[in-house]
Design an enzyme around this catalytic site. Sequence first.
Site, PDB file in Angstrom:
ATOM      1  CB  ALA B  73     -55.440 -53.638  24.556  1.00 20.82           C
ATOM      2  CB  THR B  74     -55.834 -56.499  19.733  1.00 20.92           C
ATOM      3  OG1 THR B  74     -54.665 -57.023  20.363  1.00 20.92           O
ATOM      4  CG2 THR B  74     -55.673 -56.564  18.224  1.00 20.92           C
ATOM      5  CG  ASN B 153     -45.363 -54.075  24.946  1.00 21.62           C
ATOM      6  OD1 ASN B 153     -45.382 -52.958  24.426  1.00 21.62           O
ATOM      7  ND2 ASN B 153     -45.101 -55.159  24.251  1.00 21.62           N
ATOM      8  CD  GLN B 181     -47.789 -54.150  29.538  1.00 21.69           C
ATOM      9  OE1 GLN B 181     -47.600 -54.419  30.720  1.00 21.69           O
ATOM     10  NE2 GLN B 181     -47.991 -55.087  28.627  1.00 21.69           N
ATOM     11  CB  ALA B 202     -59.623 -57.628  31.792  1.00 22.26           C
ATOM     12  CG  HIS B 203     -54.864 -60.326  29.052  1.00 20.56           C
ATOM     13  ND1 HIS B 203     -53.570 -60.744  28.842  1.00 20.56           N
ATOM     14  CD2 HIS B 203     -55.196 -59.590  27.965  1.00 20.56           C
ATOM     15  CE1 HIS B 203     -53.146 -60.283  27.676  1.00 20.56           C
ATOM     16  NE2 HIS B 203     -54.113 -59.576  27.125  1.00 20.56           N
ATOM     17  CB  CYS B 328     -33.315 -67.568  19.121  1.00 20.58           C
ATOM     18  SG  CYS B 328     -31.835 -67.725  18.157  1.00 20.58           S
TER      19      CYS B 328
END
Lengths: 138, 404
Positions: B73-74, B153, B181, B202-203, B328
Amino acid sequence: MAYSDKVLDHYSHPRNVGSMDKNDPNVGTGMVGAPECGDVMKLQVKVDEATGIIADAKFKTFGCGSAIASSSLATEWLKGKTVDEALAIKNTDIVNELSLPPVKIHCSVLAEDAIKAAIGDYKKKQGAHKPAGETVAS
Amino acid sequence: MKTPIYFDNHATTPVDPRVLQAMLPYFTEKFGNAASRNHSFGWEAEEAVDKARKQIADLIGATAKEIIFTSGATESNNLAIKGVAEMYAEKGNHIITAATEHKAVLDTCKKLEKHGAKVTYLPMLSNGLIDLDVLRKAITDKTILISIMYANNEIGVIQNVAEIGKIAHERGVLFHTDGVQACGKVPVNVLRDNIDLMSITAHKIYGPKGVGALYVRRRNPRVQITAQMDGGGHERGMRSGTLNVPSIVGLGEACAICQAEMPEESRRMSYLRDKLKAKLESELDEVFINGTMEHRLPNNLNMSFAYVEGESLLMGINDIAVSSGSACTSATLEPSYVLKALGVGDDLAHTSIRFGLGRFNTEEEVDYVAARIIEVVRRLRELSPLYEMAKEGVDLSTVQWAAE
Ligand SMILES: Cc1ncc(COP(=O)(O)O)c(C=O)c1O
């Protein structure tokens, strides 16, 4: 991120959690940090009037595990020290003892600030309690 | 029940064993290049790719020819936004997106700004939705693209995508959505939702990492994009490079399974999510939900546990994988920009936890996670000077903090 065993130990078994009466003249309270920054430490010392030695120390901390560990360790180190010895504790001592990584150095800085603030508060109270004639002339 | 427990399914998901089975032959026996037109190895690979294209198209109401394979997707987001900006440069140079987009959209837009594009970053309402009137007013005669994600997300909030697409089309503007998403989790239909371009990967849907797709509409309007990589002219010239056949087969199978099981799976996800939420809310005071529950992915819960810093909470539940909006835990040492955009104060952002449920989570795990969170939040609140002050009735917003 992997935490050192000492950080994990302090996080799981924090020493000296709690609060003392902040109005007690022998108790110094330091509160440093801010909720927006993700760290707030409250550190208190109780000084034995006769000996000038820190008889008890307590903390409460909002912050990451390293912040909790730094303040827990600080309370351990403070007990039994004189006020001046306490002021000699450096953040780098805490970094070394807990093996803090560079991104967590600010936690140790905050703990040093909390010690200074607590001792400063104690000294201020003591100054205020002494009869006027005894304050150092400026 | 095995630990560690994985509740971070917005970050990635395990590959479904059925997906893996479908992929395996394409590494060894059926290894052909889908672009080899003159022997059976190539035909076999091409057939598998075509099947996957159809499976993906079916999930989103598109046609197979509208699916372009990418590395994830990036890349899809980059290709959609840069590809449109370059193709339609003569028409205009204005892009509208939103403050809560994934970095793959935001940083792509920032890059285009450096090259002269104008970008509007829409603010968020406190519920995590964009204000459609603000969107309408942001459109100018130079606007060529609106890019707004389908579902977020971090907070899982689902935008009113169909309405956004309608507004875009009324003004002759293209509409791209990052569907990562949402696809496979809730019903997505590119026609009903007026989508012109959509990124998927896909992931996040139990397929392999490193493969994704871009939906590019072919009719009403016919969308064109300029390729961002030069080469052999694969994927109708929009994305060159030999197709990653095994992964593409995996993406297709992942989509087919999501489509077949969505009604049942989304019911189960929302049941588990609602149970987790109810348990936490009944046992703990001062917990806050980030983003509206009304328009939300069934598997997402994002909650702030006031007075307990997120990283310290994660440390206490080290047999559970979730993520936090605390500074953090981020690379930038800034709390979540998504929560900030909703107007969540930094103090509460530092205490937020994102739970992302998935296909392989069980009710037993939900019970366990809820119990662990409750136990650790209570323990850390005993340690928290802020909780103590709040209980004493101190209004923390009026305190002069030493570090400010
Ligand atoms: C909303 C959203 N967009 C884009 C991406 C990037 O996808 P990929 O990892 O396939 O490049 C992700 C996941 O990291 C995401 O959650």
